[in-house]
Design an enzyme around this catalytic site. Structure first.
Site, PDB file in Angstrom:
ATOM      1  CG  ASP A 110      54.510   4.274   8.499  1.00 16.73           C
ATOM      2  OD1 ASP A 110      54.656   3.500   9.399  1.00 16.73           O
ATOM      3  OD2 ASP A 110      55.191   5.307   8.258  1.00 16.73           O
ATOM      4  CD  GLU A 150      53.625   2.790  13.135  1.00 20.42           C
ATOM      5  OE1 GLU A 150      54.224   2.546  13.582  1.00 20.42           O
ATOM      6  OE2 GLU A 150      53.447   3.823  12.224  1.00 20.42           O
TER       7      GLU A 150
HETATM    8  C1  GLC Z   1      56.621   3.934  11.232  1.00 21.43           C
HETATM    9  C2  GLC Z   1      57.437   2.748  10.781  1.00 21.43           C
HETATM   10  C3  GLC Z   1      58.656   2.940  10.939  1.00 21.43           C
HETATM   11  C4  GLC Z   1      59.165   4.259  10.157  1.00 21.43           C
HETATM   12  C5  GLC Z   1      58.483   5.423  10.697  1.00 21.43           C
HETATM   13  C6  GLC Z   1      58.510   6.479   9.887  1.00 21.43           C
HETATM   14  O1  GLC Z   1      56.631   4.083  12.891  1.00 21.43           O
HETATM   15  O2  GLC Z   1      56.847   1.562  11.117  1.00 21.43           O
HETATM   16  O3  GLC Z   1      59.577   1.923  10.464  1.00 21.43           O
HETATM   17  O4  GLC Z   1      60.612   4.388  10.827  1.00 21.43           O
HETATM   18  O5  GLC Z   1      56.960   4.879  10.602  1.00 21.43           O
HETATM   19  O6  GLC Z   1      57.915   6.381   8.654  1.00 21.43           O
END
Ligand code: GLC
Length: 534
Positions: free
Chosen positions: A207, A271
């Protein structure tokens, strides 16, 4: 397992199709309206039938759910709504039997404010875990240390009166950011990764991978300019210093060593929420010493426009190191369902999108329900659960429309939960789109997706072959994969003709036509595509 995998020398994560599961919304085994791990286990046969090789789960760890699992209170346990550690073990075993691997979400950028580290950190400036987080003194007028804004709105700094300092939160104020300059934090996460690797988890989706390291001097972020991506402009400032720091690559090099030391089949998927392909490519390091896969947001957030996407794919292909491997997704739990966002809920466009995802060079991720052509679910404001959607001051519906329960059948409960249970988020149109109605119908979206996955698994060209962009009329995307596989997609509202394609049609977005012979000239109706093997 298919025979094709034996022919390919590539690791599984380069040849298999991935599937993303939002665990609260996939299958509820105990009738409380919330999906759970046992529910997924019961549906593994379906995923095997579909041809899936790897499953990414959104976070399953204990969490007060202010951000639905992305606020982790304990990194080495399972949220009771979703199951237990023993359920995870059974999941890994059951998936393994079916030739599938499990990827977990890891959230290293921040914890929940309920995590024991943060609770301790609040007790005093000298607390044991104080420096796990980013604390800063106020400036002279008592205001926050710099101009950083939270992605979810407002200042990224929260004042903590009892200890007289601000703490950083790039998301909710209940999601304090960890300080990744602190070696102790790095060591903790080495242990956390190992904990799950030891349980047989095949890898992690990381993440906020681009955001772990913050500028040490806490310099002010720069303003956005007209050249910035619209989503970046929505924040009104670039995350120049509050994220996107080059030192983050050290962390992933360290993680890659740890992961490879288990076995080279383990993977790290970032991500990597950056808008610029050059920056995106950096997450691959040399090609084999950082992330195995880095999500391509310029692609996913691009317009569903043939010239635009061609350009992104071409550049992505050129820009990554030769050893690195692309990954493609069009939908996820944050950016919404491409069936709606890209395709206006039009199944013809949806099929073209699916053909694109499953035929590009790189690993495809299918978001649960996407294989059915499941659109976003329109929700009333009082049905929203996502903190982004329920902010009273912002005109944003949030992300719930893409998180509604999987549509298994048209019956009450949708095959997701029992007939009398209230699902945690409302169902979409169960009658219009569901697995039961589509499975076995050769003309259905689901069978189309499945046949493409099968073709892909059998085709060395589609898994391993090079991507070479071909020529076609306006609105058409023609490319060759490997030795003899040609993909031709008409992404326009007019009929289009492509010349020079000879071979057998092995997949088609329109029912029928399979196994027919293409003899040089292909007339493609608006929003349609074929895979032809010469
Ligand atoms: C990432 C996740 C998202 C979350 C954010 C904060 O972007 O995919 O769903 O709200 O991180 O953790």
């Amino acid at each position: 397992m298919s025979t094709r995998r034996k022919e390919s020398a590539r690791p599984w994560w380069q040849t298999e199709v991935f599937y993303q599961i939002y665990p609260r919304s996939f299958a509820d085994s105990d009738g409380d309206g919330v999906g759970d791990i046992n529910g997924v286990i019961e549906r593994l046969d379906y995923l095997e039938w579909l041809g899936i090789g790897g499953i990414w789960f959104n976070p399953v760890m204990p969490s007060p759910n202010h951000d639905w699992g992305y606020d982790v209170a304990d990194y080495c346990d399972v949220h009771p709504d979703l199951g237990t550690l023993e359920d995870v073990d059974r999941l890994v075993g059951a998936a393994d039997k079916r030739g599938m691997k499990i990827i977990f979400d890891i959230v290293p950028n921040h914890t929940s404010d309920q995590h024991e580290w943060f609770r301790d950190a609040l007790t005093s400036r000298d607390a044991r875990y104080r420096n796990y987080y980013v604390w800063a003194d106020p400036i002279k007028d008592g205001g926050p240390p710099n101009n950083w804004l939270s992605v979810f709105g407002g200042s990224a700094w929260e004042w903590h009166e009892p200890t007289g300092q601000y703490y950083l939160h790039n998301f909710l104020d209940t999601q304090p950011d960890l300080d990744w300059w602190n070696e102790d934090v790095r060591n903790e996460f080495d242990r956390i990764l190992s904990f799950w690797f030891n349980r047989g988890i095949a890898g992690f989706r990381i993440d906020v991978a681009h955001g772990l390291i913050k500028d040490k001097a806490l310099r002010d972020n720069l303003s956005t300019t007209d050249d910035d991506h619209p989503r970046a402009r929505a924040l009104a400032q670039q995350q120049t210093y509050s994220a996107n720091r080059p030192e983050v690559h050290e962390i992933f090099k360290r993680w890659r060593k740890l992961s490879d030391a288990y076995d080279p089949q383990r993977i790290l998927i970032g991500e990597t929420f950056v808008y610029d392909l050059t920056r995106w490519a950096e997450f691959y390091g040399s090609g084999a010493d950082e992330l195995n896969l880095a999500f391509n947001f310029p692609f996913a957030l691009g317009k569903f426009d043939v010239e635009h996407l061609k350009q992104v794919v071409r550049t992505s292909d050129e820009i990554i190191p030769p050893e690195a491997w692309p990954v493609w997704m069009a939908s996820n739990h944050d950016i919404g369902r491409a069936m709606t966002r890209w395709c206006n809920d039009d199944p013809a466009r949806g099929r073209v999108m699916m053909m694109l995802l499953l035929t590009l060079r790189g690993s495809p991720f299918v978001y649960y329900g996407e294989e059915l052509g499941m659109p976003a679910t329109p929700l009333e404001s009082d049905q929203l659960k996502d903190p982004v959607g329920i902010r009273p001051w912002a005109d944003d519906e949030g992300r719930d429309a893409a998180r509604t329960p999987m549509q298994w059948s048209p019956e009450p409960g949708g095959g997701f939960t029992t007939a009398d249970a209230e699902p945690w988020l409302p169902f979409g149109d169960l009658d219009a789109v569901n697995v039961e109605g589509q499975r076995g119908d050769p003309d259905s979206f689901l069978e189309f997706t499945r046949s493409l996955i099968r073709l892909r698994r059998q085709s060395f060209d589609l898994t391993d072959g090079a991507y070479v962009e071909g020529k076609g009329p306006a609105g058409m995307w023609v490319f060759k994969r490997g030795e003899k596989t040609v993909v031709a997609m008409n992404m326009s509202d007019d009929i289009a003709t492509v010349q020079g394609v000879e071979g057998t049609v092995r997949a088609s977005t329109t029912p029928g036509g399979i196994d027919e012979h293409a003899q040089g000239r292909l007339d493609l109706p608006p929003w349609s595509g074929v895979v032809v093997v010469e």
